[in-house]
Design a protein around this motif. Structure first.
Motif, PDB file in Angstrom:
ATOM      1  N   ALA A  59       8.229  -9.375  30.033  1.00 12.36           N
ATOM      2  CA  ALA A  59       7.618 -10.526  30.701  1.00 12.36           C
ATOM      3  C   ALA A  59       8.185 -11.865  30.223  1.00 12.36           C
ATOM      4  O   ALA A  59       8.175 -12.845  30.962  1.00 12.36           O
ATOM      5  N   LYS A  60       8.717 -11.891  28.990  1.00 12.15           N
ATOM      6  CA  LYS A  60       9.376 -13.127  28.548  1.00 12.15           C
ATOM      7  C   LYS A  60      10.749 -13.233  29.175  1.00 12.15           C
ATOM      8  O   LYS A  60      11.222 -14.321  29.491  1.00 12.15           O
ATOM      9  N   GLY A  61      11.412 -12.089  29.391  1.00 11.80           N
ATOM     10  CA  GLY A  61      12.748 -12.077  29.979  1.00 11.80           C
ATOM     11  C   GLY A  61      13.778 -11.525  29.021  1.00 11.80           C
ATOM     12  O   GLY A  61      13.482 -11.307  27.839  1.00 11.80           O
ATOM     13  N   HIS A  62      15.006 -11.307  29.527  1.00  4.04           N
ATOM     14  CA  HIS A  62      16.012 -10.569  28.744  1.00  4.04           C
ATOM     15  C   HIS A  62      17.430 -11.032  29.086  1.00  4.04           C
ATOM     16  O   HIS A  62      18.151 -10.345  29.815  1.00  4.04           O
ATOM     17  N   PRO A  63      17.852 -12.180  28.540  1.00  4.85           N
ATOM     18  CA  PRO A  63      19.280 -12.514  28.585  1.00  4.85           C
ATOM     19  C   PRO A  63      19.908 -11.836  27.367  1.00  4.85           C
ATOM     20  O   PRO A  63      19.681 -12.275  26.227  1.00  4.85           O
ATOM     21  N   PRO A  64      20.641 -10.748  27.539  1.00  2.00           N
ATOM     22  CA  PRO A  64      20.906  -9.821  26.419  1.00  2.00           C
ATOM     23  C   PRO A  64      21.359 -10.461  25.104  1.00  2.00           C
ATOM     24  O   PRO A  64      20.824 -10.137  24.052  1.00  2.00           O
ATOM     25  N   GLY A  65      22.361 -11.334  25.152  1.00  3.79           N
ATOM     26  CA  GLY A  65      22.829 -11.928  23.904  1.00  3.79           C
ATOM     27  C   GLY A  65      21.762 -12.749  23.205  1.00  3.79           C
ATOM     28  O   GLY A  65      21.757 -12.877  21.975  1.00  3.79           O
ATOM     29  N   ALA A  66      20.857 -13.311  23.973  1.00  8.87           N
ATOM     30  CA  ALA A  66      19.821 -14.183  23.411  1.00  8.87           C
ATOM     31  C   ALA A  66      18.603 -13.416  22.921  1.00  8.87           C
ATOM     32  O   ALA A  66      17.851 -13.906  22.058  1.00  8.87           O
ATOM     33  N   THR A  67      18.392 -12.217  23.447  1.00  9.02           N
ATOM     34  CA  THR A  67      17.107 -11.539  23.249  1.00  9.02           C
ATOM     35  C   THR A  67      16.750 -11.340  21.775  1.00  9.02           C
ATOM     36  O   THR A  67      15.639 -11.678  21.345  1.00  9.02           O
ATOM     37  N   GLY A  68      17.651 -10.812  20.987  1.00  7.15           N
ATOM     38  CA  GLY A  68      17.344 -10.560  19.577  1.00  7.15           C
ATOM     39  C   GLY A  68      17.083 -11.850  18.812  1.00  7.15           C
ATOM     40  O   GLY A  68      16.200 -11.905  17.941  1.00  7.15           O
ATOM     41  N   VAL A  69      17.840 -12.880  19.116  1.00 14.64           N
ATOM     42  CA  VAL A  69      17.642 -14.168  18.443  1.00 14.64           C
ATOM     43  C   VAL A  69      16.293 -14.758  18.847  1.00 14.64           C
ATOM     44  O   VAL A  69      15.563 -15.322  18.025  1.00 14.64           O
ATOM     45  N   ALA A  70      15.942 -14.587  20.115  1.00 12.08           N
ATOM     46  CA  ALA A  70      14.643 -15.092  20.598  1.00 12.08           C
ATOM     47  C   ALA A  70      13.489 -14.322  19.965  1.00 12.08           C
ATOM     48  O   ALA A  70      12.413 -14.893  19.722  1.00 12.08           O
ATOM     49  N   GLN A  71      13.691 -13.045  19.695  1.00  8.86           N
ATOM     50  CA  GLN A  71      12.655 -12.279  18.978  1.00  8.86           C
ATOM     51  C   GLN A  71      12.415 -12.914  17.608  1.00  8.86           C
ATOM     52  O   GLN A  71      11.273 -13.046  17.162  1.00  8.86           O
ATOM     53  N   CYS A  72      13.499 -13.291  16.940  1.00  8.12           N
ATOM     54  CA  CYS A  72      13.343 -13.898  15.609  1.00  8.12           C
ATOM     55  C   CYS A  72      12.743 -15.309  15.697  1.00  8.12           C
ATOM     56  O   CYS A  72      12.054 -15.746  14.777  1.00  8.12           O
ATOM     57  N   TYR A  73      13.002 -16.002  16.801  1.00 12.75           N
ATOM     58  CA  TYR A  73      12.315 -17.287  17.053  1.00 12.75           C
ATOM     59  C   TYR A  73      10.810 -17.054  17.108  1.00 12.75           C
ATOM     60  O   TYR A  73      10.024 -17.774  16.474  1.00 12.75           O
ATOM     61  N   GLU A  74      10.387 -16.039  17.865  1.00  9.50           N
ATOM     62  CA  GLU A  74       8.952 -15.742  17.981  1.00  9.50           C
ATOM     63  C   GLU A  74       8.372 -15.396  16.602  1.00  9.50           C
ATOM     64  O   GLU A  74       7.307 -15.892  16.224  1.00  9.50           O
ATOM     65  N   LEU A  75       9.087 -14.576  15.846  1.00 12.12           N
ATOM     66  CA  LEU A  75       8.568 -14.155  14.537  1.00 12.12           C
ATOM     67  C   LEU A  75       8.568 -15.316  13.549  1.00 12.12           C
ATOM     68  O   LEU A  75       7.691 -15.398  12.681  1.00 12.12           O
ATOM     69  N   PHE A  76       9.552 -16.204  13.655  1.00  9.14           N
ATOM     70  CA  PHE A  76       9.571 -17.416  12.827  1.00  9.14           C
ATOM     71  C   PHE A  76       8.259 -18.183  13.031  1.00  9.14           C
ATOM     72  O   PHE A  76       7.610 -18.596  12.061  1.00  9.14           O
ATOM     73  N   ASN A  77       7.878 -18.322  14.294  1.00  9.67           N
ATOM     74  CA  ASN A  77       6.611 -19.021  14.574  1.00  9.67           C
ATOM     75  C   ASN A  77       5.408 -18.223  14.099  1.00  9.67           C
ATOM     76  O   ASN A  77       4.459 -18.775  13.521  1.00  9.67           O
ATOM     77  N   GLN A  78       5.441 -16.910  14.323  1.00 11.85           N
ATOM     78  CA  GLN A  78       4.318 -16.065  13.887  1.00 11.85           C
ATOM     79  C   GLN A  78       4.111 -16.142  12.379  1.00 11.85           C
ATOM     80  O   GLN A  78       2.981 -16.291  11.897  1.00 11.85           O
ATOM     81  N   LEU A  79       5.198 -16.069  11.630  1.00 14.08           N
ATOM     82  CA  LEU A  79       5.072 -15.960  10.171  1.00 14.08           C
ATOM     83  C   LEU A  79       4.793 -17.315   9.532  1.00 14.08           C
ATOM     84  O   LEU A  79       4.452 -17.391   8.349  1.00 14.08           O
ATOM     85  N   ARG A  80       4.913 -18.377  10.326  1.00 15.10           N
ATOM     86  CA  ARG A  80       4.503 -19.707   9.879  1.00 15.10           C
ATOM     87  C   ARG A  80       3.140 -20.084  10.459  1.00 15.10           C
ATOM     88  O   ARG A  80       2.667 -21.204  10.255  1.00 15.10           O
ATOM     89  N   GLY A  81       2.524 -19.167  11.188  1.00 15.90           N
ATOM     90  CA  GLY A  81       1.197 -19.423  11.741  1.00 15.90           C
ATOM     91  C   GLY A  81       1.201 -20.398  12.897  1.00 15.90           C
ATOM     92  O   GLY A  81       0.193 -21.065  13.178  1.00 15.90           O
ATOM     93  N   GLU A  82       2.336 -20.481  13.622  1.00 18.67           N
ATOM     94  CA  GLU A  82       2.479 -21.502  14.660  1.00 18.67           C
ATOM     95  C   GLU A  82       2.721 -20.919  16.049  1.00 18.67           C
ATOM     96  O   GLU A  82       3.138 -21.643  16.964  1.00 18.67           O
ATOM     97  N   ALA A  83       2.476 -19.624  16.218  1.00 19.04           N
ATOM     98  CA  ALA A  83       2.815 -18.996  17.509  1.00 19.04           C
ATOM     99  C   ALA A  83       1.716 -19.225  18.538  1.00 19.04           C
ATOM    100  O   ALA A  83       0.559 -19.487  18.193  1.00 19.04           O
ATOM    101  N   GLU A  84       2.094 -19.103  19.809  1.00 17.81           N
ATOM    102  CA  GLU A  84       1.089 -19.264  20.880  1.00 17.81           C
ATOM    103  C   GLU A  84       0.047 -18.155  20.794  1.00 17.81           C
ATOM    104  O   GLU A  84      -1.159 -18.429  20.875  1.00 17.81           O
ATOM    105  N   ASN A  85       0.499 -16.917  20.694  1.00 25.60           N
ATOM    106  CA  ASN A  85      -0.418 -15.783  20.516  1.00 25.60           C
ATOM    107  C   ASN A  85      -0.375 -15.380  19.049  1.00 25.60           C
ATOM    108  O   ASN A  85       0.196 -14.346  18.689  1.00 25.60           O
ATOM    109  N   GLN A  86      -0.979 -16.200  18.208  1.00 20.75           N
ATOM    110  CA  GLN A  86      -0.843 -16.018  16.766  1.00 20.75           C
ATOM    111  C   GLN A  86      -1.551 -14.751  16.276  1.00 20.75           C
ATOM    112  O   GLN A  86      -2.708 -14.504  16.626  1.00 20.75           O
ATOM    113  N   VAL A  87      -0.836 -13.974  15.487  1.00 21.69           N
ATOM    114  CA  VAL A  87      -1.416 -12.814  14.812  1.00 21.69           C
ATOM    115  C   VAL A  87      -1.955 -13.312  13.471  1.00 21.69           C
ATOM    116  O   VAL A  87      -1.191 -13.792  12.628  1.00 21.69           O
ATOM    117  N   ASP A  88      -3.259 -13.212  13.313  1.00 21.47           N
ATOM    118  CA  ASP A  88      -3.883 -13.780  12.112  1.00 21.47           C
ATOM    119  C   ASP A  88      -3.280 -13.203  10.835  1.00 21.47           C
ATOM    120  O   ASP A  88      -3.209 -11.991  10.674  1.00 21.47           O
TER     121      ASP A  88
END
Lengths: 386, 386
Positions: free
Chosen positions: B330-359
């Motif tokens: 649902a976020k989308g899949h530009p192949p070269g970008a996908t893995g880097v974008a996953q780490c973008y999401e996790l960067f936000n998650q692990l700093r407590g700044e994500a939209e769908n934050q995992v407590d």
């Protein structure tokens, strides 16, 4: 950084291998590489692979290498950086060992230029490798692209088409003794000068042929080198340099800044200067590019490359032998393999085992330049660890 | 190995960017990445780049990145590894810093899938990415390729098409809050089950869309992390795994050995186990692949992925939230970008700044699988250095 050495190297003959696919060429290069490890190596000792592949575009190159060599149990990364692919693959392998993550890394370069996965002709493929917005409308496939530089170089320097021809004559001469070379015949300056024009100022004998082939080296951390050989060849420096893509953004067409940058980085890492280099494999995709590269690599002063040529200093036996293998010009140029094959030649030179041996060679330099003259990779090897 | 952290991350929205080229998308991701470095960073502090690009094949990707970002003074390497390109580019950047050669490295992933350099359609391009001898004659473009695995998986495990639909529903639900996601609308299990079949057992909602986009992260050595942020996200482990290319050589179609190998390598490097993972971005190119990957990554026992789904454990708020970003689905899949974008999401998650934050998320895992199910890359990130 911990030191890294080449402990084995191999390559296929370069040529028009219509009867061989990339899945044949890779194992051939690997088999010779392994056979050249003095004390032997088993496949299970290889911990990771970097694969340089540019043109073949046949499926997933990294996965195909892993499958073909039965190395599916270890990581394989494909590196692509235009005609600098081979030496950049080696650079990545060196960094990976230096990191401590791996002790033994295989680097393979391979390409099939004479047949592509799409069954497109080489020039259809070559057109597609150009940026569609910036290069393609200008028709800047490789010969045209480099011709712009060399035209200006011939205008600004005392070098002439005769000097270019003398580079071709020298590389064909060197290739005579190289059983892996694609064009094993001598030519004369006169022949070169009257050959059909490909892209002015390049005649047929100013241009590398189109080639298929593969090459491989095994890199090992200093901690484990002794397991494999008593005559390692140390990777003293690696460098990668970039430049702008569009020619209208290049401030000086008579030099290649990527080469200057890559050489500076590699020399700095090695703690060496151009004067320390005993033998070099230089990216002579076109003869004029070899001339310009003498200057960019620091082997000649600005606009004085022709002096090395006139003094025959670029021959084996001269002060700075260039392309004892025959170079891209006469050995051949499968782009992904080319840089790795240069290091194969230097591995033999620095161990005193080359066909056109440079007496007492202790330091060798490998050089690629590629894309729209926008990337260069330089590797400096030595029989001395430091 | 010395420790490496992500100190900044950014990405473009993923979608059908018909109005943007890769030369627009790369600077957009880079600009956001730099803006997200807490204490700021100047371009001159970036020492090298690894660029993950798979499908765009527009000229010399590394040179185009260097030119587009005005980074021609530093080395740029392109890494390509099918749909594992993004996380393998990060792996290469991490190894390079660990080597000591660089302290600050930029990793960019980008692709234009909706338009290619050749003006070929996506499926013409997709066909050409298959090995011409092994895959192409079988028609094994990605949906067909993964469908073979999932068909067998549905036969051998208790999982059903309903469980696949529930994965799609979850990922669409997560994407609702993600302003970067391509498909920001909810779907129902019923909608998914009656959608047109793409490649049985995959209906329309089992498949990732085709996307354009870019993502970027800045990696820094532990020695310099403090210059950039007080909340770094540490790269605790990287792993890359391979497998055979041809499906007739795969001994078990219900598991992906590349994922098992990549996860094992990354977990071993991190000194962590699957139980330590608080949040994961998993390669859901097809819903059934997300299910199989729960098991390959160690989040579920063999053939029990469906239990996580039935228990809604894969939602934010569950025991192992998967794809809080919306995932490839649902976020989308530009192949070269996908893995880097996953780490973008996790960067936000692990700093407590994500939209769908995992407590309280402290450990995150990013996972790609690609090619003819022949390569996988896994990155493990943590807010804890060790």
């Amino acid at each position: 950084m911990r030191n890294v050495a080449i402990v084995g190297a191999g390559m296929t003959a370069f040529g028009e291998h219509f009867d061989l696919g990339i899945k044949d060429l890779i194992p051939m290069a690997y088999a010779e590489c392994v056979a050249n490890v003095d004390k032997g190596i088993s496949k299970s000792e290889v911990q990771a692979v970097w694969f340089g592949e540019l043109t073949t575009t046949d499926g997933s190159p990294a996965a195909i290498l892993a499958d073909t060599l039965d190395l599916t149990g270890i990581p394989v990364t494909r590196v692509e950086n235009a005609c600098a692919t081979g030496n950049d693959a080696i650079r990545n392998g060196v960094l990976a060992i230096a990191s401590g993550a791996y002790d033994v890394v295989l680097v393979v370069g391979a390409d099939k230029v004479r047949e592509t996965a799409t069954n497109a002709t080489f020039w259809e493929w070559a057109g597609l490798t150009r940026d569609t917005a910036w290069d393609y409308p200008l028709g800047l496939v490789a010969p045209a692209n480099f011709a712009l530089h060399v035209t200006r170089y011939l205008h600004e320097s005392p070098a002439t088409k005769e000097h270019m021809a003398m580079v071709a004559v020298k590389n064909h001469f060197h290739a005579l003794n190289n059983p892996k070379a694609q064009l094993r015949f001598e030519i004369t300056v006169e022949q070169a000068l009257v050959a059909p024009i490909i892209a002015d100022p390049f005649g047929l004998y100013d241009c590398t042929p189109q080639s298929d082939g593969a090459a491989a080296v095994i890199l090992a951390a200093e901690d484990v080198v002794d397991r494999y050989t008593d005559s390692p060849v140390w990777v003293r420096g690696v460098g990668l340099g970039m430049d702008r893509v569009m020619h209208q953004h290049k401030s000086d067409m008579t030099t290649f800044p990527p080469t200057v940058r890559a050489a500076k980085a590699a020399m700095s890492m090695a703690g060496l200067t151009p004067r320390d280099v005993d033998v070099a494999e230089v990216h002579d995709c076109f003869t004029g590019v070899e001339l310009i590269s003498y200057e960019d690599l620091g082997f000649a002063s600005r606009f004085e490359a022709y002096k090395l040529v006139e003094g025959r200093e670029h021959y084996v036996g001269g002060s700075i032998p260039i392309n004892p293998s025959g170079g891209l010009k006469a050995k051949g140029h499968p782009p992904g393999a080319t840089g790795v094959a240069q290091c194969y030649e230097l591995f033999n030179q620095l161990r005193g085992e080359a066909e056109n041996q440079v007496d007492g060679a202790r330091v060798g330099l490998a050089h690629n330049i590629g894309g729209p003259t926008a990337v260069s990779a330089v590797t400096i090897l030595s029989s001395d660890k430091s």
